[in-house]
Design a protein around this motif. Sequence first.
Motif, PDB file in Angstrom:
ATOM      1  N   GLU A   1     -15.351   0.998   6.135  1.00 60.08           N
ATOM      2  CA  GLU A   1     -15.663   1.776   7.288  1.00 60.08           C
ATOM      3  C   GLU A   1     -16.722   2.676   7.061  1.00 60.08           C
TER       4      GLU A   1
ATOM      5  N   GLY B   1      -8.044   4.221   1.387  1.00 58.57           N
ATOM      6  CA  GLY B   1      -7.740   2.876   0.572  1.00 58.57           C
ATOM      7  C   GLY B   1      -9.082   2.306   0.149  1.00 58.57           C
ATOM      8  N   ASP B   2      -9.117   1.378  -0.714  1.00 55.36           N
ATOM      9  CA  ASP B   2     -10.358   0.578  -1.043  1.00 55.36           C
ATOM     10  C   ASP B   2     -10.885  -0.132   0.022  1.00 55.36           C
ATOM     11  N   GLY B   3     -10.061  -0.748   0.710  1.00 56.96           N
ATOM     12  CA  GLY B   3     -10.378  -1.595   2.059  1.00 56.96           C
ATOM     13  C   GLY B   3     -10.944  -0.665   3.011  1.00 56.96           C
TER      14      GLY B   3
ATOM     15  N   LYS C   1      -1.637  -3.204  -5.869  1.00 57.64           N
ATOM     16  CA  LYS C   1      -0.848  -3.371  -4.804  1.00 57.64           C
ATOM     17  C   LYS C   1       0.528  -3.734  -5.275  1.00 57.64           C
TER      18      LYS C   1
ATOM     19  N   GLY D   1       0.738  -1.312  -0.135  1.00 57.84           N
ATOM     20  CA  GLY D   1      -0.171   0.010   0.007  1.00 57.84           C
ATOM     21  C   GLY D   1       0.913   1.262  -0.063  1.00 57.84           C
TER      22      GLY D   1
ATOM     23  N   LYS E   1      -6.926  -4.953  -3.129  1.00 53.38           N
ATOM     24  CA  LYS E   1      -6.779  -5.549  -2.120  1.00 53.38           C
ATOM     25  C   LYS E   1      -6.792  -5.034  -0.682  1.00 53.38           C
TER      26      LYS E   1
ATOM     27  N   GLY F   1      -4.040   6.595  10.717  1.00 45.70           N
ATOM     28  CA  GLY F   1      -3.493   5.044  10.836  1.00 45.70           C
ATOM     29  C   GLY F   1      -4.842   4.188  11.417  1.00 45.70           C
ATOM     30  N   SER F   2      -5.723   4.834  12.042  1.00 47.71           N
ATOM     31  CA  SER F   2      -6.852   4.255  12.397  1.00 47.71           C
ATOM     32  C   SER F   2      -7.842   4.446  11.388  1.00 47.71           C
TER      33      SER F   2
ATOM     34  N   LEU G   1      -5.989  -5.862   3.578  1.00 46.94           N
ATOM     35  CA  LEU G   1      -5.140  -6.898   4.674  1.00 46.94           C
ATOM     36  C   LEU G   1      -4.933  -7.956   4.007  1.00 46.94           C
TER      37      LEU G   1
ATOM     38  N   HIS H   1       0.737  -7.361   1.491  1.00 46.46           N
ATOM     39  CA  HIS H   1       0.167  -6.147   2.420  1.00 46.46           C
ATOM     40  C   HIS H   1       1.116  -5.636   3.103  1.00 46.46           C
TER      41      HIS H   1
END
Length: 283
Positions: free
Chosen positions: A153, A147-149, A240, A33, A180, A117-118, A182, A254
């Motif tokens: 959230e 990020g896409d992941g 990635k 990432g 992608k 970071g959170s 984690l 990752h």
Amino acid sequence: MGFDLQKVETFRDKIRLKTLKELYHLGFGHYGGSLSIIEALAVLYGEVMKVDPKNPKWEDRDYFILSKGHGGPGLYATLAVRGFFPEEVLYTLNQNGTTLPSHPDRNLTPGVDMTTGSLGQGISAAVGVALSHKLSAKDNYTFCIVGDGELNEGQCWEAFQFAAHHKLNHLIVFVDDNKKQLDGLTKDIIDPLDFEEKFKAFGFYSIKVDGRSLEQIYKAIEKGKAQTNQPVAIILDTTKGQGVPYLEEKADNHHIRPNEADQEAILAAIAELENKLGKAVSL
Ligand SMILES: Cc1ncc(C[n+]2csc(CCOP(=O)(O)OP(=O)(O)O)c2C)c(N)n1
Ligand SMILES: [Mg+2]
């Protein structure tokens, strides 16, 4: 200012080289990432953003918030090459007493505008920064990479609704759509469907570009800046581990603690970039 492709290409290569070297020196880290956002960082810090490395807290600067804070090593390499701090500092990454913790900290690192970071929180902070500038009738831009992941959230989507409602047209959000997260493919974990359409439905001006193309990224930002009553989402179609074919193909890319084969490939990528750039840039 026109777009100087050759200049930005060299900047990009230096950032990728320093990112690989700092992570390799540490012995582990978020390679995947960090590498996928380097083209966007190169365009932003090489061509687009109003910043002054000698005066990182300059009030009239553009702001940058790396909401996917685990990409910190990519941001640090960018800031170092841009002159915010000496490149040698990169080799203290994530060590005791460092100014470069694994994830960005605005109180430690010159040029870092927000502690992140959170996942999910950086974008909320970015929306607040953009709103404060709008309320003060200031024309600073706020750029943010998610990020896409990270977009799993719900907090992110609350922030996007708020940004659209307040017509924060000086907020430009990049989605690092590297497919992608984690521990797997984003589509297998929570399928994001079509980001471009989703952002449109959320009231954004939304555009998808090839995340390897410096020119396409630059042009998308220009189009975004022409918007007068909508925030902007630029979906970066990335990979990635981008820019290092071995790492792009590595399934589990990752967070990497390189084994022997990985080490060989990473050192080869470093050597290749050093050759391309000439010995002058290597530390
Ligand atoms: C709130 C929160 N939950 C979990 C984590 C742990 N974590 C770090 S990176 C990551 C995956 C993020 O995926 P993505 O946004 O796609 O990042 P990229 O592919 O760019 O590395 C996770 C779950 C975190 N940092 N914050
Ligand atoms: Mg991802």
